[in-house]
Design a protein around this motif. Structure first.
Motif, PDB file in Angstrom:
ATOM      1  N   ILE A 112      -8.775 -13.436  22.731  1.00 53.49           N
ATOM      2  CA  ILE A 112      -8.630 -14.977  22.626  1.00 53.49           C
ATOM      3  C   ILE A 112      -9.836 -15.415  22.861  1.00 53.49           C
ATOM      4  CG2 ILE A 112      -7.462 -17.028  23.157  1.00 53.49           C
ATOM      5  CD1 ILE A 112      -5.741 -15.663  21.074  1.00 53.49           C
ATOM      6  N   ARG A 113     -10.470 -16.276  21.909  1.00 50.05           N
ATOM      7  CA  ARG A 113     -11.727 -16.895  22.297  1.00 50.05           C
ATOM      8  C   ARG A 113     -11.866 -18.501  21.870  1.00 50.05           C
ATOM      9  NH1 ARG A 113     -16.592 -15.182  23.379  1.00 50.05           N
ATOM     10  NH2 ARG A 113     -15.936 -13.277  23.538  1.00 50.05           N
ATOM     11  N   VAL A 114     -12.620 -19.208  22.763  1.00 49.60           N
ATOM     12  CA  VAL A 114     -12.607 -20.678  22.355  1.00 49.60           C
ATOM     13  C   VAL A 114     -13.972 -20.808  21.831  1.00 49.60           C
ATOM     14  CG1 VAL A 114     -12.714 -23.030  23.364  1.00 49.60           C
ATOM     15  CG2 VAL A 114     -11.101 -21.358  24.271  1.00 49.60           C
ATOM     16  N   LEU A 115     -14.215 -21.571  20.733  1.00 48.61           N
ATOM     17  CA  LEU A 115     -15.276 -21.758  19.982  1.00 48.61           C
ATOM     18  C   LEU A 115     -15.821 -23.137  20.403  1.00 48.61           C
ATOM     19  CD1 LEU A 115     -14.653 -20.406  16.382  1.00 48.61           C
ATOM     20  CD2 LEU A 115     -15.809 -19.343  18.097  1.00 48.61           C
ATOM     21  N   GLY A 116     -16.849 -23.155  20.711  1.00 47.66           N
ATOM     22  CA  GLY A 116     -17.435 -24.651  21.274  1.00 47.66           C
ATOM     23  C   GLY A 116     -16.721 -25.087  22.687  1.00 47.66           C
ATOM     24  N   GLY A 117     -16.173 -26.204  22.809  1.00 47.88           N
ATOM     25  CA  GLY A 117     -15.698 -26.794  23.839  1.00 47.88           C
ATOM     26  C   GLY A 117     -16.584 -27.126  25.048  1.00 47.88           C
ATOM     27  N   ARG A 118     -17.738 -26.746  25.117  1.00 45.48           N
ATOM     28  CA  ARG A 118     -18.325 -26.964  26.416  1.00 45.48           C
ATOM     29  C   ARG A 118     -18.762 -28.350  26.862  1.00 45.48           C
ATOM     30  NH1 ARG A 118     -20.482 -22.950  23.307  1.00 45.48           N
ATOM     31  NH2 ARG A 118     -20.679 -20.991  24.120  1.00 45.48           N
ATOM     32  N   ALA A 119     -18.667 -29.173  25.537  1.00 46.32           N
ATOM     33  CA  ALA A 119     -18.985 -30.563  25.981  1.00 46.32           C
ATOM     34  C   ALA A 119     -17.745 -31.469  26.433  1.00 46.32           C
ATOM     35  CB  ALA A 119     -19.188 -31.352  24.700  1.00 46.32           C
ATOM     36  N   PHE A 120     -16.579 -30.750  26.242  1.00 51.45           N
ATOM     37  CA  PHE A 120     -15.319 -31.019  26.612  1.00 51.45           C
ATOM     38  C   PHE A 120     -14.895 -30.544  28.009  1.00 51.45           C
ATOM     39  CE2 PHE A 120     -14.773 -32.560  22.358  1.00 51.45           C
ATOM     40  CZ  PHE A 120     -14.151 -33.777  22.439  1.00 51.45           C
ATOM     41  N   GLY A 121     -15.769 -29.641  28.520  1.00 49.52           N
ATOM     42  CA  GLY A 121     -15.614 -29.227  29.867  1.00 49.52           C
ATOM     43  C   GLY A 121     -14.756 -27.868  30.088  1.00 49.52           C
ATOM     44  N   ILE A 122     -14.469 -27.345  28.741  1.00 56.87           N
ATOM     45  CA  ILE A 122     -13.376 -26.159  28.463  1.00 56.87           C
ATOM     46  C   ILE A 122     -13.940 -24.826  29.360  1.00 56.87           C
ATOM     47  CG2 ILE A 122     -12.166 -24.599  27.083  1.00 56.87           C
ATOM     48  CD1 ILE A 122     -11.712 -26.815  25.274  1.00 56.87           C
ATOM     49  N   ASN A 123     -15.453 -24.641  29.260  1.00 57.67           N
ATOM     50  CA  ASN A 123     -15.940 -23.418  29.851  1.00 57.67           C
ATOM     51  C   ASN A 123     -15.687 -23.376  31.306  1.00 57.67           C
ATOM     52  OD1 ASN A 123     -17.798 -25.719  29.636  1.00 57.67           O
ATOM     53  ND2 ASN A 123     -19.231 -24.089  30.074  1.00 57.67           N
ATOM     54  N   GLN A 124     -15.611 -24.629  31.945  1.00 59.13           N
ATOM     55  CA  GLN A 124     -15.728 -25.006  33.354  1.00 59.13           C
ATOM     56  C   GLN A 124     -14.061 -24.615  33.710  1.00 59.13           C
ATOM     57  OE1 GLN A 124     -17.868 -28.532  33.944  1.00 59.13           O
ATOM     58  NE2 GLN A 124     -19.972 -27.450  33.931  1.00 59.13           N
ATOM     59  N   VAL A 125     -13.511 -25.621  33.093  1.00 58.56           N
ATOM     60  CA  VAL A 125     -11.962 -25.757  33.762  1.00 58.56           C
ATOM     61  C   VAL A 125     -11.292 -24.685  33.241  1.00 58.56           C
ATOM     62  CG1 VAL A 125      -9.993 -27.300  33.379  1.00 58.56           C
ATOM     63  CG2 VAL A 125     -12.174 -28.191  33.349  1.00 58.56           C
ATOM     64  N   GLY A 126     -11.684 -23.999  32.003  1.00 56.59           N
ATOM     65  CA  GLY A 126     -10.717 -22.995  31.633  1.00 56.59           C
ATOM     66  C   GLY A 126     -11.048 -21.615  32.239  1.00 56.59           C
ATOM     67  N   GLU A 127     -12.234 -21.512  33.006  1.00 56.00           N
ATOM     68  CA  GLU A 127     -12.586 -20.331  33.583  1.00 56.00           C
ATOM     69  C   GLU A 127     -11.604 -19.992  34.633  1.00 56.00           C
ATOM     70  OE1 GLU A 127     -15.249 -17.077  34.917  1.00 56.00           O
ATOM     71  OE2 GLU A 127     -15.759 -18.663  33.466  1.00 56.00           O
ATOM     72  N   GLY A 128     -11.062 -18.751  34.457  1.00 58.79           N
ATOM     73  CA  GLY A 128     -10.150 -18.138  35.270  1.00 58.79           C
ATOM     74  C   GLY A 128      -8.808 -18.501  34.886  1.00 58.79           C
ATOM     75  N   ALA A 129      -8.440 -19.099  33.753  1.00 61.44           N
ATOM     76  CA  ALA A 129      -7.181 -19.707  33.278  1.00 61.44           C
ATOM     77  C   ALA A 129      -6.351 -18.088  32.729  1.00 61.44           C
ATOM     78  CB  ALA A 129      -7.196 -20.556  32.129  1.00 61.44           C
ATOM     79  N   ALA A 130      -5.230 -18.019  33.292  1.00 62.46           N
ATOM     80  CA  ALA A 130      -4.483 -16.808  32.718  1.00 62.46           C
ATOM     81  C   ALA A 130      -3.807 -16.958  31.461  1.00 62.46           C
ATOM     82  CB  ALA A 130      -3.345 -16.484  33.968  1.00 62.46           C
ATOM     83  N   ILE A 131      -3.898 -16.172  30.452  1.00 58.90           N
ATOM     84  CA  ILE A 131      -3.380 -16.209  29.194  1.00 58.90           C
ATOM     85  C   ILE A 131      -2.322 -14.929  29.033  1.00 58.90           C
ATOM     86  CG2 ILE A 131      -3.734 -16.108  26.786  1.00 58.90           C
ATOM     87  CD1 ILE A 131      -5.356 -18.557  28.104  1.00 58.90           C
ATOM     88  N   PRO A 132      -0.979 -15.389  29.104  1.00 62.48           N
ATOM     89  CA  PRO A 132      -0.066 -14.565  28.924  1.00 62.48           C
ATOM     90  C   PRO A 132       0.082 -14.096  27.354  1.00 62.48           C
ATOM     91  CG  PRO A 132       0.992 -16.327  29.879  1.00 62.48           C
ATOM     92  CD  PRO A 132      -0.424 -16.757  29.456  1.00 62.48           C
ATOM     93  N   CYS A 133       0.497 -12.701  26.995  1.00 60.76           N
ATOM     94  CA  CYS A 133       0.573 -12.349  25.787  1.00 60.76           C
ATOM     95  C   CYS A 133       2.052 -11.740  25.615  1.00 60.76           C
ATOM     96  CB  CYS A 133      -0.612 -11.485  25.583  1.00 60.76           C
ATOM     97  SG  CYS A 133      -0.272 -10.330  23.612  1.00 60.76           S
ATOM     98  N   TYR A 134       2.639 -11.734  24.529  1.00 61.76           N
ATOM     99  CA  TYR A 134       3.887 -11.213  24.402  1.00 61.76           C
ATOM    100  C   TYR A 134       3.924 -10.774  22.984  1.00 61.76           C
ATOM    101  CZ  TYR A 134       5.258 -14.546  28.051  1.00 61.76           C
ATOM    102  OH  TYR A 134       5.237 -15.247  29.226  1.00 61.76           O
ATOM    103  N   LEU A 201       1.408 -10.103  18.081  1.00 63.18           N
ATOM    104  CA  LEU A 201       0.876 -10.741  19.345  1.00 63.18           C
ATOM    105  C   LEU A 201       0.983 -12.049  19.323  1.00 63.18           C
ATOM    106  CD1 LEU A 201      -1.704  -8.191  20.439  1.00 63.18           C
ATOM    107  CD2 LEU A 201       0.889  -8.114  20.899  1.00 63.18           C
ATOM    108  N   CYS A 202       1.687 -12.861  20.519  1.00 69.44           N
ATOM    109  CA  CYS A 202       1.728 -14.115  20.793  1.00 69.44           C
ATOM    110  C   CYS A 202       1.100 -14.554  21.956  1.00 69.44           C
ATOM    111  CB  CYS A 202       3.068 -14.575  21.001  1.00 69.44           C
ATOM    112  SG  CYS A 202       3.344 -16.343  21.080  1.00 69.44           S
ATOM    113  N   TYR A 203       0.129 -15.372  21.999  1.00 69.93           N
ATOM    114  CA  TYR A 203      -0.678 -15.722  23.189  1.00 69.93           C
ATOM    115  C   TYR A 203      -0.239 -17.171  23.533  1.00 69.93           C
ATOM    116  CZ  TYR A 203      -3.499 -11.793  21.383  1.00 69.93           C
ATOM    117  OH  TYR A 203      -3.932 -10.408  20.751  1.00 69.93           O
ATOM    118  N   ASN A 204      -0.035 -17.330  24.729  1.00 71.99           N
ATOM    119  CA  ASN A 204       0.432 -18.522  25.101  1.00 71.99           C
ATOM    120  C   ASN A 204      -0.718 -19.298  25.982  1.00 71.99           C
ATOM    121  OD1 ASN A 204       1.817 -20.748  26.113  1.00 71.99           O
ATOM    122  ND2 ASN A 204       3.014 -19.678  27.684  1.00 71.99           N
ATOM    123  N   ILE A 205      -1.397 -20.442  25.067  1.00 71.02           N
ATOM    124  CA  ILE A 205      -2.325 -21.280  25.739  1.00 71.02           C
ATOM    125  C   ILE A 205      -1.997 -22.358  26.549  1.00 71.02           C
ATOM    126  CG2 ILE A 205      -4.674 -22.361  24.728  1.00 71.02           C
ATOM    127  CD1 ILE A 205      -4.265 -19.286  23.911  1.00 71.02           C
TER     128      ILE A 205
END
Length: 274
Positions: A112-134, A201-205
């Motif tokens: 799972i990948r986030v394209l862009g998003g740095r201007a919104f701080g996603i690369n900082q806030v999202g670092e270490g976030a757990a993504i469950p997969c079912y 596969l279902c990824y919970n974001i």
């Protein structure tokens, strides 16, 4: 931006039947798309910042509605910038019934990948976030695709390993990499009944961004089959599905009744490339 990403995803679907090298070359194109998304994201973030200033400075001049609309557009843009950048194979083959062979024979990687998003701080806030997969059936996938907030709490019929991955920054941006994925049975299943089903596969974001934007929802992979031992007719059907069905714009759609000679030749060349 939508057309660029859609074209990339359509090509991604078709080359999942090809070699690892071909898939890697296509995956590398995400670096350019990531830059394009980042540029557009910067424009949106700067617009939101400017509108927020106007709302604070001139609270009665009607800028609130404009700010709300742009925030909604930004939320939509950011959520759809989260993609399944590495898809599961069209067929996952399990071993026999022996207890020491309960897991699938071949591992595979998804991402799972986030394209862009740095201007919104996603690369900082999202670092270490757990993504469950079912692992879910195609029937559940249809519900999730129509409602990204539909709750999925457990695997269906099979268990997927690993069940979670952490968001980490790399050269291409922020991604959760599910390496060495395998499936194992939850209970007794008939081979024939399994072979006729499709799974996803279902990824919970759940990621936060600037301006009070929370990305909460589901991302669903391309459908695939799980076989208990080889089954050539199912594998052939999945080859046709990945090659010719419009699974990106019409998820879980059927194989078209016909195709062109050149398209079939290209698909066969992709399948049997060395």
């Amino acid at each position: 931006m939508g057309d660029v990403l859609c074209a990339w995803a359509i090509k991604q679907q078709k080359i999942t039947i090809g070699s690892v090298w071909t898939q890697l070359m296509h995956w590398n194109q995400l670096k350019i798309i990531d830059t394009q998304f980042e540029y557009f994201g910067e424009l949106l973030e700067q617009t939101l910042t400017g509108l927020k200033f106007l709302v604070d400075a001139y609270p009665k001049n009607g800028f609130d509605d404009t700010l709300s609309r742009v925030r909604h557009i930004s939320h939509y843009f950011l959520f759809y910038s989260v993609i399944v950048s590495k898809q599961p194979p069209s067929v996952v083959v399990k071993c026999g019934e022996a207890e020491n062979h309960r897991r699938s024979r071949f591992w595979f990687n998804t991402e799972i990948r986030v394209l862009g998003g740095r201007a919104f701080g996603i690369n900082q806030v999202g670092e270490g976030a757990a993504i469950p997969c079912y692992l879910i059936t195609d029937e559940t996938a249809k519900v999730v695709l129509s409602n990204a907030y539909h709750d999925v709490f457990e695997n269906e019929e099979f268990v997927i390993e690993p069940p979670t991955a952490l968001m980490k920054n790399d050269d291409h941006g922020l991604a959760a990499k599910f390496d060495d994925m395998r499936v194992s049975k939850k209970g007794p299943l008939r081979r024939d009944s399994v072979a006729t089903k499709r799974y996803c596969l279902c990824y919970n974001i759940r990621i936060s961004a600037k301006h009070g934007i929370d990305l909460i929802g589901k991302k669903v992979s391309l459908p695939f089959a799980i076989l208990v031992g080889p089954k050539s007719d199912v594998e052939a059907r999945l080859f046709l599905e990945r090659s010719f069905a419009d699974l990106v714009r019409k998820p879980l759609s059927d194989i078209p009744p016909y195709t062109t000679y050149t398209a079939m030749a290209d698909a066969l060349e992709m399948k049997f490339q060395v």
